[in-house]
Scaffold this active site. Structure first.
Site, short mmCIF file in Angstrom:
data_model
loop_
_atom_site.label_atom_id
_atom_site.label_comp_id
_atom_site.label_asym_id
_atom_site.label_seq_id
_atom_site.Cartn_x
_atom_site.Cartn_y
_atom_site.Cartn_z
N GLU A 42 -9.59 -1.77 5.48
CA GLU A 42 -10.22 -1.38 6.73
C GLU A 42 -11.47 -2.23 7.00
O GLU A 42 -11.97 -2.89 6.09
CB GLU A 42 -10.61 0.10 6.64
CG GLU A 42 -9.41 1.04 6.45
CD GLU A 42 -8.63 1.30 7.74
OE1 GLU A 42 -8.51 0.36 8.56
OE2 GLU A 42 -8.14 2.42 7.93
N ASP A 49 0.82 -1.22 0.00
CA ASP A 49 0.00 0.00 0.00
C ASP A 49 0.85 1.26 0.00
O ASP A 49 2.07 1.21 0.18
CB ASP A 49 -0.96 -0.01 1.21
CG ASP A 49 -0.28 -0.47 2.50
OD1 ASP A 49 0.96 -0.43 2.57
OD2 ASP A 49 -1.00 -0.86 3.44
N HIS A 52 -6.99 -4.97 10.44
CA HIS A 52 -6.93 -4.76 8.99
C HIS A 52 -5.61 -5.26 8.42
O HIS A 52 -4.58 -5.22 9.08
CB HIS A 52 -7.20 -3.30 8.60
CG HIS A 52 -6.11 -2.33 8.93
ND1 HIS A 52 -6.29 -1.25 9.77
CD2 HIS A 52 -4.82 -2.23 8.50
CE1 HIS A 52 -5.17 -0.55 9.84
NE2 HIS A 52 -4.26 -1.12 9.09
N ASP A 107 -7.16 -2.93 14.54
CA ASP A 107 -8.53 -3.35 14.22
C ASP A 107 -8.54 -4.55 13.26
O ASP A 107 -9.55 -4.84 12.63
CB ASP A 107 -9.32 -2.17 13.62
CG ASP A 107 -8.67 -1.63 12.35
OD1 ASP A 107 -7.63 -2.19 11.91
OD2 ASP A 107 -9.20 -0.66 11.78
#
Ligand code: GLP
Length: 268
Positions: free
Chosen positions: A148, A72, A143, A141
């Site tokens: 996400e 990314d 991801h 979280d």
């Protein structure tokens, strides 16, 4: 899915680096048959990258015939910005391992047509023969890359809006100012990661304990996108003791027991 539990971040990093070196060397890459490796950023892989640099310097592995694809990149910060993922990779790995520049692929978050950039990235991965091993980390979280919560588990490389949680987590790299963290990123999809022959995730520290529990002990769920790995034919998580704080004792004992003879990275 394998779960390798190490008692420290240092051991975890060595384990993963040695595993990658073994994977590359077993493959015996050549110019015509390069090894294709997917790579993450973040603090989790830094120890592994340090170990890889050492192993290259000790002559244990060469990156001459390795092609890399990063997961990314932020949108809208220049490539030379100290916190761009281009800069991160240059500083933490690429400058030190003698990889040919043309073998490095990182999404361009500054190009005019971001959608075309994402589509072409998928094509480039395909043209390289697909990713053999995708190394990754996870956010608190759960991801993976920048997929996400709520991302499609079939998603491909695309533009993503970063959640406030992720921007707060990453603000530590931007003078602790959430407003300086980009709001958008380009990221490979969960589907892109799942296409790799093999996926290895690094999960380090107490801050990832809840995510590790969700990913391993609960079902596949798009709110914890790394849980998709439960459906991968060859995936592995390498974590340290701190990250297991929210796993059941039973799970920890089970994985420690079945991996107890694999003190050296063995590829199954
Ligand atoms: C970012 C990256 C992820 C990385 C995550 C965790 O969101 N896009 O690829 O896994 O941060 O980073 P860290 O390892 O610093 O906790």
């Amino acid at each position: 899915m394998r779960l390798i539990i190490q008692d420290s971040y240092g051991k975890l990093s060595k384990w993963v680096a040695n595993y990658i070196v073994k994977a590359i060397n077993d493959y015996q890459p050549t110019t015509d048959r390069p090894y294709v490796l997917g790579l993450p950023t973040g603090s989790s892989p830094i120890g592994t990258y340090r170990e890889l640099v050492k192993l290259v310097k000790d002559g244990k592995v060469s990156f001459k015939n390795v092609i890399t694809f990063n997961m990314d990149e932020y949108v809208g910060i220049r490539e030379g910005h100290p916190e761009s993922y281009h800069s991160f990779m240059r500083k933490n790995l690429f400058e030190e391992i003698g990889i040919p520049l043309e073998n490095i692929n990182i999404l361009d978050g500054n190009t005019e047509d971001l959608k075309v950039e994402c589509d072409q990235y998928e094509e480039r991965i395909k043209a390289a023969g697909g990713i053999r091993l995708f190394l990754g980390g996870i956010g608190p979280d759960g991801h993976i890359a920048f997929n996400e919560p709520g991302s499609s588990l079939y998603s491909r490389t695309r533009i993503k809006t970063l959640t406030y949680d992720t921007r707060i987590a990453n603000s530590r790299f931007f003078d602790n100012d959430v407003n300086k963290v980009p709001k958008l990123a380009l990221t490979v999809g969960v589907g892109t990661v799942m296409d790799a022959d093999e996926v290895v995730l690094i999960v380090n520290g107490h801050g990832k304990a809840r995510a590790l529990h969700k990913i391993i002990e609960e079902g596949v769920n798009h709110m914890w996108t790394a849980s998709a790995l439960q459906l991968h034919r060859k995936s592995m998580i390498v974590c340290n003791d701190d990250a297991t704080a929210e796993l059941k004792m039973e799970s920890v004992n089970y994985f420690k027991d079945i991996e107890k003879d694999n003190l050296e990275p063995c590829r199954i």
